[in-house]
Design an enzyme around this catalytic site. Structure first.
Site, short mmCIF file in Angstrom:
data_model
loop_
_atom_site.label_atom_id
_atom_site.label_comp_id
_atom_site.label_asym_id
_atom_site.label_seq_id
_atom_site.Cartn_x
_atom_site.Cartn_y
_atom_site.Cartn_z
N TYR A 80 0.84 -1.21 0.00
CA TYR A 80 0.00 0.00 0.00
C TYR A 80 0.88 1.26 0.00
CZ TYR A 80 -3.85 3.09 1.53
OH TYR A 80 -4.79 4.08 1.64
N GLY A 111 2.95 1.49 -3.13
CA GLY A 111 2.01 1.65 -4.25
C GLY A 111 1.53 3.09 -4.34
N THR A 163 -0.79 3.06 23.22
CA THR A 163 -0.18 4.41 23.32
C THR A 163 0.09 5.01 21.94
OG1 THR A 163 2.01 3.43 23.48
CG2 THR A 163 0.93 4.02 25.57
N GLN A 164 -0.05 4.19 20.88
CA GLN A 164 0.12 4.76 19.53
C GLN A 164 -0.99 5.78 19.26
OE1 GLN A 164 -1.00 1.70 20.15
NE2 GLN A 164 -2.11 0.76 18.46
N ARG A 201 -3.31 8.46 16.58
CA ARG A 201 -3.84 8.81 15.25
C ARG A 201 -4.59 10.12 15.41
NH1 ARG A 201 -0.97 5.06 14.38
NH2 ARG A 201 -1.28 3.29 12.97
N1 UDP Z 1 -6.21 -0.74 16.02
C1 UDP Z 1 -6.57 -1.32 17.23
N2 UDP Z 1 -7.63 -2.18 17.26
C2 UDP Z 1 -8.38 -2.46 16.16
C3 UDP Z 1 -8.04 -1.85 14.92
C4 UDP Z 1 -6.94 -1.01 14.88
O1 UDP Z 1 -5.93 -1.08 18.28
O2 UDP Z 1 -9.36 -3.25 16.29
C5 UDP Z 1 -5.08 0.20 16.00
C6 UDP Z 1 -4.03 -0.09 14.93
O3 UDP Z 1 -3.06 -0.99 15.42
C7 UDP Z 1 -3.47 1.29 14.68
C8 UDP Z 1 -4.66 2.22 14.89
O4 UDP Z 1 -5.59 1.48 15.68
O5 UDP Z 1 -2.47 1.62 15.61
C9 UDP Z 1 -5.33 2.66 13.60
O6 UDP Z 1 -5.54 1.51 12.83
P1 UDP Z 1 -6.42 1.48 11.52
O7 UDP Z 1 -6.38 0.08 11.00
O8 UDP Z 1 -7.73 2.09 11.78
O9 UDP Z 1 -5.68 2.46 10.51
P2 UDP Z 1 -4.13 2.77 10.19
O10 UDP Z 1 -3.92 4.15 10.68
O11 UDP Z 1 -3.26 1.78 10.92
O12 UDP Z 1 -4.03 2.61 8.72
#
Ligand code: UDP
Length: 251
Positions: free
Chosen positions: A86, A89, A149-150, A152
């Protein structure tokens, strides 16, 4: 992935699954969609003298080493990991867009979309907001990957659509790339608790393995789009979540 030609004035290229579980399901097809698909649509734009906008992504920054991310940052992408189909790409698609502009003078636009959510997310999408809402509404365990702790930064869909349309209607000298997203950053643990609270759920949080190359911090610097397109998100997380929860409750 196959050449097409339809008479058109504008092309919005959103032709690729954006959820990690879906784009990793058939990684070769993901690359074909981003690379062959972009070439096919750029050719169609050339034939029709049409404007063409690319749905790019914050994933072009990979697991970023600078924070927040601005458009001058070239990213920290693993070339050979499970997300690379991804990330690389989409990076190659941006290269193709700029090459078609330099070589053929196309009217191209690139929007780097950061995490976006809202009503009409599909039930099996697999991304965090829909997973947590569905789990909460069903009083099932909330699956936090890693220690939560990550971070978004979540943008409501209406704001994102507005950015896309503004960009398409901008004059030909404006190409981007522009970051588009909501700069309010939140940890995954916090968002889990917020959704549990907003749904009045009895769900408990459980911790599962963090996927490989999962970015640790992500927040868009939106200075550039603010100054060029006068765009910034208007819908805050609480209001956006309320609308999204209402949608999942009603379907
Ligand atoms: N995540 C999570 N539980 C879930 C789905 C995602 O803790 O059921 C976490 C994932 O590991 C990431 C964040 O939430 O750190 C955002 O994940 P998503 O798949 O929504 O999008 P990404 O930003 O990773 O493309």
């Amino acid at each position: 992935v196959f050449p097409i030609n339809i008479k058109c004035d504008y092309i919005f290229n959103l032709a690729c699954p954006a959820s990690p579980i879906h784009y990793q399901n058939d990684p070769v097809k993901t690359i074909r969609t981003n690379v062959n698909g972009s070439i096919n649509l750029l050719e169609m734009a050339k034939l029709n003298n049409a404007g063409i906008a690319q749905a790019s992504t914050s994933e072009v920054y990979g697991d970023p080493l600078i924070h927040p991310q601005n458009e001058d940052y070239n990213g920290n992408v693993n070339i050979i990991g499970p997300r690379s189909c991804y990330d690389e790409g989409k990076r190659c698609a941006e290269t193709l867009f700029f090459d078609y502009r330099r070589q053929f003078g196309l009217d191209i636009k690139i929007l780097r979309i950061f995490n976006t959510y809202g009503p009409r997310l599909s039930f099996n999408d697999g991304r965090v907001i829909s997973n947590f809402i569905i789990q909460s509404l069903n009083h099932k365990n909330i699956t936090v990957y890693g220690d939560g702790t990550q971070t978004r930064s979540f943008c409501f869909i209406d704001d994102m659509v507005e950015a896309f349309i503004l960009l398409m209607n901008s004059n030909k000298t404006i190409t981007g790339p522009f970051n588009a997203g909501n700069p309010k950053e939140i940890t995954i643990f916090e968002i889990a608790n917020k959704i549990i609270e907003m749904t009045g759920s009895k769900s408990k949080i459980i911790f599962e393995k963090l996927p490989q190359d999962d970015p640790i911090r992500r927040r868009p610097d939106i200075t550039k789009i603010k100054s060029h397109l006068k765009w910034q998100p208007k819908v805050n997380l609480e209001i956006g979540l309320k609308k999204t929860i209402r949608y999942f409750k009603s379907t």
